[in-house]
Design a protein around this motif. Structure first.
Motif, PDB file in Angstrom:
ATOM      1  N   THR A   9       0.813  -1.213   0.000  1.00 19.80           N
ATOM      2  CA  THR A   9       0.000   0.000   0.000  1.00 19.80           C
ATOM      3  C   THR A   9       0.850   1.268   0.000  1.00 19.80           C
ATOM      4  N   ALA A  10       0.157   2.400  -0.099  1.00 22.50           N
ATOM      5  CA  ALA A  10       0.824   3.701  -0.093  1.00 22.50           C
ATOM      6  C   ALA A  10       1.495   3.992   1.243  1.00 22.50           C
ATOM      7  N   PHE A  11       1.138   3.220   2.279  1.00 16.12           N
ATOM      8  CA  PHE A  11       1.748   3.406   3.597  1.00 16.12           C
ATOM      9  C   PHE A  11       3.087   2.677   3.718  1.00 16.12           C
ATOM     10  N   SER A  12       3.498   1.932   2.683  1.00 14.93           N
ATOM     11  CA  SER A  12       4.744   1.150   2.710  1.00 14.93           C
ATOM     12  C   SER A  12       4.847   0.327   3.989  1.00 14.93           C
ATOM     13  N   GLN A  13       3.796  -0.409   4.271  1.00 18.64           N
ATOM     14  CA  GLN A  13       3.723  -1.216   5.490  1.00 18.64           C
ATOM     15  C   GLN A  13       4.373  -2.581   5.245  1.00 18.64           C
ATOM     16  N   ASN A  14       5.206  -2.995   6.186  1.00 15.64           N
ATOM     17  CA  ASN A  14       5.943  -4.252   6.041  1.00 15.64           C
ATOM     18  C   ASN A  14       5.072  -5.449   6.410  1.00 15.64           C
ATOM     19  N   CYS A  15       4.288  -5.924   5.458  1.00 15.91           N
ATOM     20  CA  CYS A  15       3.647  -7.226   5.640  1.00 15.91           C
ATOM     21  C   CYS A  15       4.754  -8.270   5.626  1.00 15.91           C
ATOM     22  N   SER A  16       4.731  -9.194   6.585  1.00 14.28           N
ATOM     23  CA  SER A  16       5.815 -10.170   6.717  1.00 14.28           C
ATOM     24  C   SER A  16       5.294 -11.583   6.532  1.00 14.28           C
ATOM     25  N   LEU A  17       5.971 -12.332   5.710  1.00 15.98           N
ATOM     26  CA  LEU A  17       5.715 -13.761   5.578  1.00 15.98           C
ATOM     27  C   LEU A  17       6.826 -14.472   6.323  1.00 15.98           C
ATOM     28  N   ILE A  18       6.489 -15.216   7.366  1.00 16.47           N
ATOM     29  CA  ILE A  18       7.491 -15.954   8.135  1.00 16.47           C
ATOM     30  C   ILE A  18       7.144 -17.430   8.071  1.00 16.47           C
ATOM     31  N   TRP A  19       8.194 -18.270   8.083  1.00 12.22           N
ATOM     32  CA  TRP A  19       7.901 -19.695   8.019  1.00 12.22           C
ATOM     33  C   TRP A  19       8.993 -20.534   8.666  1.00 12.22           C
ATOM     34  N   CYS A  20       8.589 -21.750   9.010  1.00 12.51           N
ATOM     35  CA  CYS A  20       9.480 -22.747   9.591  1.00 12.51           C
ATOM     36  C   CYS A  20      10.172 -23.488   8.454  1.00 12.51           C
ATOM     37  N   LYS A  21      11.488 -23.496   8.458  1.00 12.67           N
ATOM     38  CA  LYS A  21      12.235 -24.155   7.378  1.00 12.67           C
ATOM     39  C   LYS A  21      11.980 -25.655   7.345  1.00 12.67           C
ATOM     40  N   GLN A  22      11.776 -26.253   8.502  1.00  9.30           N
ATOM     41  CA  GLN A  22      11.617 -27.702   8.573  1.00  9.30           C
ATOM     42  C   GLN A  22      10.264 -28.171   8.034  1.00  9.30           C
ATOM     43  N   THR A  23       9.210 -27.387   8.273  1.00  9.31           N
ATOM     44  CA  THR A  23       7.867 -27.838   7.912  1.00  9.31           C
ATOM     45  C   THR A  23       7.240 -27.062   6.758  1.00  9.31           C
ATOM     46  N   GLY A  24       7.751 -25.867   6.477  1.00  9.36           N
ATOM     47  CA  GLY A  24       7.143 -25.024   5.454  1.00  9.36           C
ATOM     48  C   GLY A  24       5.880 -24.327   5.900  1.00  9.36           C
ATOM     49  N   GLU A  25       5.515 -24.478   7.194  1.00 14.00           N
ATOM     50  CA  GLU A  25       4.330 -23.792   7.705  1.00 14.00           C
ATOM     51  C   GLU A  25       4.637 -22.308   7.885  1.00 14.00           C
ATOM     52  N   ALA A  26       3.701 -21.469   7.433  1.00 12.04           N
ATOM     53  CA  ALA A  26       3.958 -20.027   7.388  1.00 12.04           C
ATOM     54  C   ALA A  26       2.824 -19.244   8.036  1.00 12.04           C
ATOM     55  N   ALA A  27       3.166 -18.010   8.428  1.00 15.85           N
ATOM     56  CA  ALA A  27       2.174 -17.053   8.910  1.00 15.85           C
ATOM     57  C   ALA A  27       2.371 -15.744   8.165  1.00 15.85           C
ATOM     58  N   LEU A  28       1.280 -15.080   7.867  1.00 20.57           N
ATOM     59  CA  LEU A  28       1.316 -13.717   7.345  1.00 20.57           C
ATOM     60  C   LEU A  28       1.093 -12.772   8.516  1.00 20.57           C
ATOM     61  N   PRO A 190      10.334  -3.760  11.992  1.00 16.19           N
ATOM     62  CA  PRO A 190       9.226  -2.861  12.330  1.00 16.19           C
ATOM     63  C   PRO A 190       8.134  -2.899  11.268  1.00 16.19           C
ATOM     64  N   GLY A 191       7.038  -2.227  11.570  1.00 23.86           N
ATOM     65  CA  GLY A 191       5.921  -2.200  10.638  1.00 23.86           C
ATOM     66  C   GLY A 191       6.171  -1.360   9.406  1.00 23.86           C
ATOM     67  N   HIS A 192       7.169  -0.491   9.461  1.00 18.10           N
ATOM     68  CA  HIS A 192       7.534   0.348   8.322  1.00 18.10           C
ATOM     69  C   HIS A 192       9.045   0.553   8.376  1.00 18.10           C
ATOM     70  N   GLY A 193       9.683   0.618   7.227  1.00 29.00           N
ATOM     71  CA  GLY A 193      11.098   0.947   7.183  1.00 29.00           C
ATOM     72  C   GLY A 193      12.008  -0.232   7.435  1.00 29.00           C
ATOM     73  N   PRO A 194      13.316   0.061   7.595  1.00 28.77           N
ATOM     74  CA  PRO A 194      14.321  -1.001   7.669  1.00 28.77           C
ATOM     75  C   PRO A 194      14.378  -1.691   9.026  1.00 28.77           C
ATOM     76  N   MET A 195      14.985  -2.867   9.025  1.00 29.92           N
ATOM     77  CA  MET A 195      15.220  -3.610  10.256  1.00 29.92           C
ATOM     78  C   MET A 195      16.280  -2.914  11.102  1.00 29.92           C
ATOM     79  N   SER A 196      16.332  -3.303  12.379  1.00 27.63           N
ATOM     80  CA  SER A 196      17.359  -2.785  13.274  1.00 27.63           C
ATOM     81  C   SER A 196      17.579  -3.795  14.390  1.00 27.63           C
ATOM     82  N   PHE A 197      18.406  -3.392  15.361  1.00 25.35           N
ATOM     83  CA  PHE A 197      18.694  -4.214  16.538  1.00 25.35           C
ATOM     84  C   PHE A 197      18.360  -3.402  17.786  1.00 25.35           C
ATOM     85  N   LEU A 198      17.921  -4.087  18.836  1.00 22.62           N
ATOM     86  CA  LEU A 198      17.600  -3.372  20.065  1.00 22.62           C
ATOM     87  C   LEU A 198      18.808  -2.616  20.601  1.00 22.62           C
TER      88      LEU A 198
END
Length: 213
Positions: A9-28, A190-198
């Motif tokens: 979207t125009a908000f450049s929101q980071n929708c994330s697809l994450i998954w388990c390498k062993q099973t291929g099960e994913a969450a959006l 984060p929900g927008h922009g680049p990754m970082s570290f605490l």
């Protein structure tokens, strides 16, 4: 753990697809819009979407959640119940920002502090971090040293509190008491922009530095 970032979207929101390498099960996580594009990205990764997770209920994080849940026949988990008024008011949020109406909906399951979510062989702890919204949660994978942050903390910034449900003092309390006690080497998306570290944000984020002066 594997992940793929899909800015939408125009908000450049980071929708994330994450998954388990062993099973291929994913969450959006936070599918904020562009459902067809998200489906194409999922197909390209060859994974099986089993769940949709929401950090909070602002329109740019939930816009395609219901459509994708119906398409994949999967439940929507989160956010915390305190964001129910925001989900109810989605049409009003859309009117405020001048975007196509998103019908109100409720998740299949509300989340709260202390809940553990599983995805294949992965485990994520749910931390309730209100302030950007009352029911904002983040998803922490301790083994991978990785947090799906939503709009609580960003690279060089903290979340906005001028949107519906925002409260700056509450957000600062969440950051100081839920996130800053965690270790420096934890990466976050984060929900927008680049990754970082605490640790990087602890040392360099001007919004956090201002709190310590």
């Amino acid at each position: 753990m594997k992940y793929h970032i899909i800015p939408v979207t125009a908000f450049s929101q980071n929708c994330s697809l994450i998954w388990c390498k062993q099973t291929g099960e994913a969450a959006l996580v936070d599918p904020g819009g562009e459902a067809e594009r998200v489906r194409q990205e999922v197909a390209a990764q060859g994974v099986m979407v089993k769940k949709i997770w929401l950090t909070h209920a602002h329109l740019d994080h939930v816009g395609a959640a219901r459509e994708l849940a119906l398409f994949y026949h999967v439940p929507i988990l989160g956010p915390h119940r305190a964001d129910a008024p925001l989900l109810t008011s989605l049409p009003a949020q859309c009117q405020m920002f001048g975007v196509k109406c998103i019908p109100s909906f409720m998740p299949d399951y509300w989340l709260k502090r202390g809940v553990t979510l599983t995805l294949g062989q992965l485990s994520f702890s749910v931390l309730h971090c209100p302030g950007h919204s009352p029911g904002h949660v983040v998803f922490w994978n301790k083994a991978a040293k990785f947090i799906l942050m939503g709009d609580v903390l960003f690279h060089g910034m903290i979340g906005r509190t001028d949107l519906p449900g925002g409260d700056k003092a509450t957000l600062i309390h969440s950051i100081q008491n839920k996130l800053m006690p965690l270790s420096d080497e934890i990466a976050f998306l984060p929900g927008h922009g680049p990754m970082s570290f605490l640790g990087h944000e602890r040392r360099n984020n001007p919004c956090l530095q201002a709190l310590s002066t």
